[in-house]
Design a protein around this motif. Structure first.
Motif, mmCIF file in Angstrom:
data_model
loop_
_atom_site.group_PDB
_atom_site.id
_atom_site.type_symbol
_atom_site.label_atom_id
_atom_site.label_comp_id
_atom_site.label_asym_id
_atom_site.label_seq_id
_atom_site.Cartn_x
_atom_site.Cartn_y
_atom_site.Cartn_z
ATOM 1 N N SER A 105 0.617 -1.173 0.079
ATOM 2 C CA SER A 105 0.101 -0.064 0.067
ATOM 3 C C SER A 105 0.862 1.202 0.106
ATOM 4 O O SER A 105 1.895 1.379 0.527
ATOM 5 C CB SER A 105 -0.929 -0.066 1.375
ATOM 6 N N THR A 130 -3.087 5.425 -2.885
ATOM 7 C CA THR A 130 -4.004 6.402 -2.271
ATOM 8 C C THR A 130 -3.430 7.567 -2.782
ATOM 9 O O THR A 130 -2.098 7.796 -2.568
ATOM 10 C CB THR A 130 -4.351 6.208 -1.061
ATOM 11 N N PHE A 162 -5.883 9.517 8.327
ATOM 12 C CA PHE A 162 -5.665 7.942 8.049
ATOM 13 C C PHE A 162 -5.475 7.333 9.468
ATOM 14 O O PHE A 162 -4.786 8.127 10.138
ATOM 15 C CB PHE A 162 -4.815 7.512 6.875
ATOM 16 N N PRO A 163 -5.906 5.934 9.681
ATOM 17 C CA PRO A 163 -5.379 5.607 10.835
ATOM 18 C C PRO A 163 -3.966 5.044 10.987
ATOM 19 O O PRO A 163 -3.241 5.265 9.977
ATOM 20 C CB PRO A 163 -6.513 4.243 10.913
ATOM 21 N N GLU A 164 -3.767 4.842 12.210
ATOM 22 C CA GLU A 164 -2.248 4.459 12.332
ATOM 23 C C GLU A 164 -1.918 3.252 11.412
ATOM 24 O O GLU A 164 -2.810 2.538 11.192
ATOM 25 C CB GLU A 164 -2.139 4.165 13.878
ATOM 26 N N ASN A 165 -0.682 2.967 11.063
ATOM 27 C CA ASN A 165 -0.246 1.817 10.271
ATOM 28 C C ASN A 165 -1.120 1.395 9.222
ATOM 29 O O ASN A 165 -1.552 0.383 8.858
ATOM 30 C CB ASN A 165 -0.309 0.541 11.186
ATOM 31 N N SER A 166 -1.340 2.491 8.316
ATOM 32 C CA SER A 166 -2.117 2.268 7.129
ATOM 33 C C SER A 166 -1.431 2.042 5.801
ATOM 34 O O SER A 166 -1.813 1.261 4.899
ATOM 35 C CB SER A 166 -2.977 3.563 6.951
ATOM 36 N N PHE A 167 -0.081 2.317 5.836
ATOM 37 C CA PHE A 167 0.611 2.455 4.780
ATOM 38 C C PHE A 167 2.027 1.762 4.743
ATOM 39 O O PHE A 167 2.675 2.002 5.728
ATOM 40 C CB PHE A 167 0.601 3.711 3.768
ATOM 41 N N VAL A 192 0.981 7.179 10.176
ATOM 42 C CA VAL A 192 0.175 6.413 9.098
ATOM 43 C C VAL A 192 1.020 5.036 8.550
ATOM 44 O O VAL A 192 0.652 4.294 7.957
ATOM 45 C CB VAL A 192 -0.325 7.293 7.935
ATOM 46 N N LYS A 194 3.398 1.763 8.415
ATOM 47 C CA LYS A 194 3.257 0.547 8.951
ATOM 48 C C LYS A 194 4.667 0.340 9.842
ATOM 49 O O LYS A 194 5.617 0.951 9.302
ATOM 50 C CB LYS A 194 3.042 -0.731 8.286
#
Length: 230
Positions: A105, A130, A162-167, A192, A194
């Motif tokens: 991602s 994104t 965005f939430p934590e650890n999204s990308f 954000v 990972k």
């Protein structure tokens, strides 16, 4: 009342201290009035100088408003302009960095019209991409050209929604110099990403005299004269 560990002040002493301060304030009123008169008598700063001091020390958020207006105006023809030609020169380096490690991602900060996202979708069709940009018009242009599975939204890169650890990857190409609070962007990108994720940052740089000229004169002048970003 106890202050710290060793000093104690009784209620009666505090009461006396209060009236002593009030009395001193009354005594100093003429001096305060005179200082205000002197300040009012100082000639107003030239518009550009006043704007520059204000934008650097008081109202840095205004940079974002200028940038948004500028890129909303340029969105329709941005891909034919000189700025886009300069940004496009970074594509080989970006691809080289992305090939060094696998990712699932990616978030493109300051994605503009989505040119980088189009390239990445073509090279990595199985990855989730994104894009986010402060300019609504830039995002509208991107939506017309990008596949439907590329996610796009209008937002602030200093406060990524965005939430934590999204990308696995956060990419920022020629957008960073528009952020008035760089540390906020780094903090938000770190949040954000990972664990073990990667930030790829590409932007203009130069010698100190050029940076001083650019940041302390050229950009504030364009802001003040044209009410636009750069």
């Amino acid at each position: 009342m106890r202050i710290g560990k060793d000093i104690m002040i009784s209620r009666r002493t505090l009461w006396r201290l209060k009236w002593w301060v009030i009395g001193k304030a009354q005594t100093l009123k003429p001096l305060v009035r005179r200082i205000r008169e002197i300040i009012r008598g100082i000639p107003k700063l030239p518009g550009f100088l006043a704007h520059t001091l204000s934008i650097h020390f008081l109202h840095r958020e205004q940079y974002k408003a200028y940038s948004r207006l500028q890129f909303d105006k340029e969105a329709a023809a941005y891909d034919e302009g000189e700025s886009f030609s300069m940004v496009r020169e970074d594509y080989p380096d970006i691809l080289r960095e992305l090939k060094k490690e696998p990712f699932g991602s990616l978030l493109d900060c300051g994605c503009g019209t989505g040119a980088v996202l189009a390239l990445l979708h073509k090279r990595f069709p199985d990855r989730s991409c994104t894009g986010i940009d402060l300019s609504e018009q830039m995002i509208e242009v991107a939506r017309k050209t990008l596949p439907a599975d590329v996610k796009l939204l209008v937002g602030d890169c200093e406060n990524l929604p965005f939430p934590e650890n999204s990308f696995d990857v956060v990419l920022c190409s020629h957008s960073f110099h528009h952020y008035p609070h760089p540390q906020r962007f780094f903090d938000s990108a770190h949040r954000v990403l990972k664990p073990g994720g990667r930030l790829i940052l590409r932007d203009n740089t130069g010698a100190l005299p050029y940076l001083l000229y650019n940041n302390l004169w050229m950009i504030p002048y364009i802001n003040w004269k044209h009410r636009s970003g750069t």
